[in-house]
Design an enzyme around this catalytic site. Structure first.
Site, PDB file in Angstrom:
ATOM      1  N   GLN A   1       0.833  -1.194   0.000  1.00 20.61           N
ATOM      2  CA  GLN A   1       0.000   0.000   0.000  1.00 20.61           C
ATOM      3  C   GLN A   1       0.871   1.249   0.000  1.00 20.61           C
ATOM      4  O   GLN A   1       1.886   1.312   0.694  1.00 20.61           O
ATOM      5  CB  GLN A   1      -0.915   0.013   1.224  1.00 20.61           C
TER       6      GLN A   1
ATOM      7  N   TYR B   1      -7.458 -12.834  -2.764  1.00 14.93           N
ATOM      8  CA  TYR B   1      -6.641 -11.721  -3.263  1.00 14.93           C
ATOM      9  C   TYR B   1      -5.727 -11.223  -2.126  1.00 14.93           C
ATOM     10  O   TYR B   1      -5.629 -10.040  -1.845  1.00 14.93           O
ATOM     11  CB  TYR B   1      -7.508 -10.556  -3.747  1.00 14.93           C
TER      12      TYR B   1
ATOM     13  N   GLU C   1      -3.635 -16.276  -3.228  1.00  9.54           N
ATOM     14  CA  GLU C   1      -3.014 -15.204  -4.012  1.00  9.54           C
ATOM     15  C   GLU C   1      -2.446 -15.754  -5.315  1.00  9.54           C
ATOM     16  O   GLU C   1      -1.796 -16.800  -5.326  1.00  9.54           O
ATOM     17  CB  GLU C   1      -1.900 -14.536  -3.196  1.00  9.54           C
TER      18      GLU C   1
ATOM     19  N   ASP D   1     -10.305  -8.570  -1.315  1.00 10.62           N
ATOM     20  CA  ASP D   1      -9.619  -7.295  -1.569  1.00 10.62           C
ATOM     21  C   ASP D   1      -9.201  -7.289  -3.040  1.00 10.62           C
ATOM     22  O   ASP D   1      -8.018  -7.388  -3.360  1.00 10.62           O
ATOM     23  CB  ASP D   1      -8.406  -7.167  -0.641  1.00 10.62           C
TER      24      ASP D   1
ATOM     25  N   CYS E   1     -10.921  -0.641  -3.777  1.00 10.29           N
ATOM     26  CA  CYS E   1     -10.145   0.517  -4.214  1.00 10.29           C
ATOM     27  C   CYS E   1     -10.748   1.132  -5.466  1.00 10.29           C
ATOM     28  O   CYS E   1     -10.221   2.103  -6.000  1.00 10.29           O
ATOM     29  CB  CYS E   1      -8.684   0.136  -4.463  1.00 10.29           C
TER      30      CYS E   1
END
Length: 504
Positions: A255, A282, A305, A353, A426
Site C-alpha cells: 500500500q 486476493y 493469491e 480485496d 479501491c
C-alpha cells in the site's frame, strides 16, 4: 570514463528531514500541480468529490453509522514508482504528463514522504556525477528506466512518535539490461555505491534502507522485469501492520498510504468474530490474514493469491508470528476466481480485496449461491461443490498449501459457509456494481461501511464494507426462539386469566 563515487559535497544533508507542510492545511500547495498527473484536486483534500456520492449510497442502503477517515493529507505516499528520463546532465524523475509519455519532474512533490524526495535528489546527483544514461523510450537505449521508492518506518532504535518522520527508503533501480553481467553493469554498481556512501549508515543522514536492481529490456510499458537482485543495505524491509511484523519485498504489492491502511486494518479486525475460520482472497503477501490470525484467536486462516512472488514475503512474515497461536495458517498460490466455491467452503468469514475492476463474476456467483442455498434449507455441499473427482494437477496443487504454518492440527470444516463477508474496495464504481449484485436477491445484507482517504488530492476513495447473511441454522434458532417466546407468553396470559376473580 566512469569515475568512482565520492561523498556528495554539493548536497549537504540536514540533521533531520523536516516536514514542510502545515498538518492542518487542506490545500495541496504544490508547485507541480497542473503539470503532474498524480493529483487532480488542489483544495479540500479532506473531502474528495466522490465522498458525497459514497455517503448518499450507503445512507440509501440503511447504513446510519457510516464513517470517513480523512487521514494524513500531505507527505502520505510511502511507495512511488517513477520514470527516469532526460539526460545525465539534467535527469527527470517523475510521472508522465496526462495522456503522454513526457515525464514531468517532481522533486518537491507534496504527496511524497520527505524521505522519498530526499532520496530522489541523491539519485539525481549520482546520475549526473557518474554519467548514467536515463532511458530513451523511442530508441530503446539508456541505462536507468524507472525507480521505485519504498518507505519503511520500522525503526525500533527511536521513539514511536519519531519513526514516521525519520523513515528510510528502499531504492529499486530498474536497469535496462538482461542481468548484472551485462556491459553496463559497472555503472549500476557505482550508482549503488554512490547512494550507499551518501545516504547509508555512515553518511550525515542515514536515509537509504537498501538498494535493489530489477532488470528489464522489454519494449512494452511494463515497469518491472522478472529478475531482481539485492545489491546493498538490508535484504528485508519490515513494517508493522495490524500489530504484526510484515516483510515486504520490492516485488510484492504494498500500500502507498501505510498510515491509512493501518487505520483500515484495525477497523477490519474488529468485524472478525473470535474463533472464526477465515479465507482471505486476493491476499497478496498475507498482511490482512496474518494480522487477523494473531489478534482474533482464529481456528484457521487461508490466504489465496495469484502472484507467486508473494510467497517469500508471506513466509518471512509468518516466521515472526507469536508462538502457540492455536491457528492453522496456509498460503495458496492460485487464482481464486478459478475455483471460488472450494475456497469459500469451510470458512465462516470471507475477506475479498480485489483489484480496481472488482470481483470476478465467478466469485460473485459463488457468494450468491452459497447464501441462497442455505436460505432454501438444502445442503450447500451437495448443490454447490459435488463434482467429479478432480484430476487436473494444477488445481490439485493449488489446493495444497504452498506455505503451512503448522500451529495446530488442521480440522475438517466441510459444511461451513461464510456468514460474514468483508469487502475492501479501491474502485468505487466496481464496488457499487458488486454490492448491488450481492444484495439484489437478499443473499447478503449490507451491515456496515467505512471509507478511508488513501489518495488525498484525487477523486479516489477506499471502502471497507461488511456484509452478513443468516445461515439456515441461525434462522431455525430464531424461529424456535420466537415460537418458544410466543408459547410462554400465551401460557402466562392463560394463568393470569385463570387467577383473575370472577365478578359477582
Amino acid at each position: 570514463p566512469v569515475v568512482a563515487p565520492k561523498p556528495a559535497a554539493s548536497l549537504p544533508p540536514p540533521p533531520v528531514i523536516v516536514s514542510t507542510m502545515d498538518p492542518a492545511s487542506t490545500c495541496l500547495n504544490c508547485t507541480h500541480f497542473g503539470s503532474c498527473s498524480g493529483c487532480t484536486h488542489e483544495f479540500y483534500l479532506d473531502k474528495p468529490p466522490v465522498l458525497q456520492e459514497v455517503t448518499d449510497f450507503f445512507s440509501a442502503h440503511g447504513i446510519e453509522d457510516f464513517t470517513f477517515s480523512r487521514g494524513r493529507l500531505s507527505e502520505w505516499r510511502c511507495r512511488a514508482k517513477l520514470a527516469v528520463r532526460g539526460t545525465p546532465e539534467k535527469p527527470l524523475i517523475g510521472l508522465y504528463q496526462e495522456g503522454t509519455h513526457i515525464v514531468q519532474d517532481i522533486p518537491e512533490c507534496r504527496a511524497h514522504h520527505p524521505s522519498i524526495n530526499y532520496a530522489i535528489k541523491l539519485l539525481k546527483q549520482g546520475i549526473s556525477e557518474l554519467g548514467v544514461q536515463p532511458f530513451d523510450e523511442d530508441a530503446g537505449t539508456g541505462e536507468l528506466r524507472y525507480v521505485q521508492m519504498t518507505v519503511t518506518t520500522y525503526n525500533t532504535s527511536i521513539p514511536v512518535a519519531q519513526r514516521y518522520e525519520q523513515a528510510r527508503v528502499q531504492v529499486s533501480l530498474v536497469w535496462n539490461s538482461r542481468d548484472e553481467r551485462s556491459k553496463n553493469s559497472e555503472k549500476l554498481s557505482l550508482l549503488q555505491e554512490f547512494l550507499w556512501t551518501n545516504g547509508g549508515p555512515r553518511s550525515n543522514l542515514h536515509v537509504i534502507h537498501s538498494i535493489w536492481a530489477n532488470f528489464q529490456t522489454s519494449t512494452s510499458n511494463i515497469i518491472f522485469g522478472h529478475k531482481w537482485r539485492h545489491i546493498g543495505g538490508e535484504a528485508d524491509l519490515w513494517e508493522r501492520f495490524g500489530g504484526v511484523d510484515i516483510c515486504l519485498d520490492p516485488y510484492s504489492f504494498g500500500q502507498a498510504n501505510t498510515l491509512s491502511f493501518n487505520s483500515l486494518l484495525h477497523k477490519l479486525i474488529k468485524y472478525v468474530p473470535r474463533g472464526s475460520t477465515v479465507v482471505d482472497l486476493y491476499s497478496g503477501a498475507g498482511v490482512i490474514g496474518l494480522a487477523i490470525a494473531a489478534s482474533r484467536k482464529c481456528r484457521s486462516v487461508r490466504c489465496v493469491e495469484i502472484n507467486k512472488m508473494s510467497k517469500l514475503s508471506f513466509e518471512k512474515s509468518a516466521s515472526r508470528l507469536p508462538p502457540n497461536l492455536g491457528c492453522t495458517i496456509t498460503w495458496h498460490n492460485t487464482d481464486a476466481s478459478a475455483e471460488p466455491i472450494h475456497w469459500l467452503e469451510g470458512s465462516s468469514v470471507a475477506i475479498v480485496d480485489p483489484p480496481r475492476k472488482g470481483l470476478h463474476p465467478s466469485v460473485i456467483n459463488a457468494l450468491q449461491r452459497v447464501a441462497l442455498s442455505e436460505r432454501k434449507a438444502f445442503k450447500a455441499k451437495s448443490s454447490l461443490t459435488k463434482v467429479k473427482d478432480e484430476k487436473r494437477p494444477w488445481i490439485l496443487r493449488a489446493r495444497e498449501p504452498a506455505v503451512h504454518v503448522d500451529s495446530t492440527i488442521m480440522e475438517e470444516s466441510s459444511g461451513i459457509w461464510p456468514e460474514t463477508l468483508i469487502y475492501i474496495s479501491c474502485g468505487w464504481d466496481s464496488f457499487k456494481k458488486d454490492c448491488k449484485s450481492l444484495i439484489s436477491n437478499e443473499a447478503w445484507h449490507l451491515e456496515n461501511a467505512h471509507a478511508f482517504n488513501f489518495f488525498p488530492g484525487t477523486d479516489s476513495i477506499e471502502v471497507l464494507a461488511i456484509f452478513r447473511r443468516d445461515s439456515g441454522i441461525a434462522q431455525k434458532k430464531t424461529k424456535t426462539k420466537t415460537k418458544t417466546k410466543a408459547k410462554a407468553k400465551a401460557k402466562t396470559k392463560a394463568k393470569k386469566k385463570k387467577a383473575k376473580p370472577s365478578k359477582v
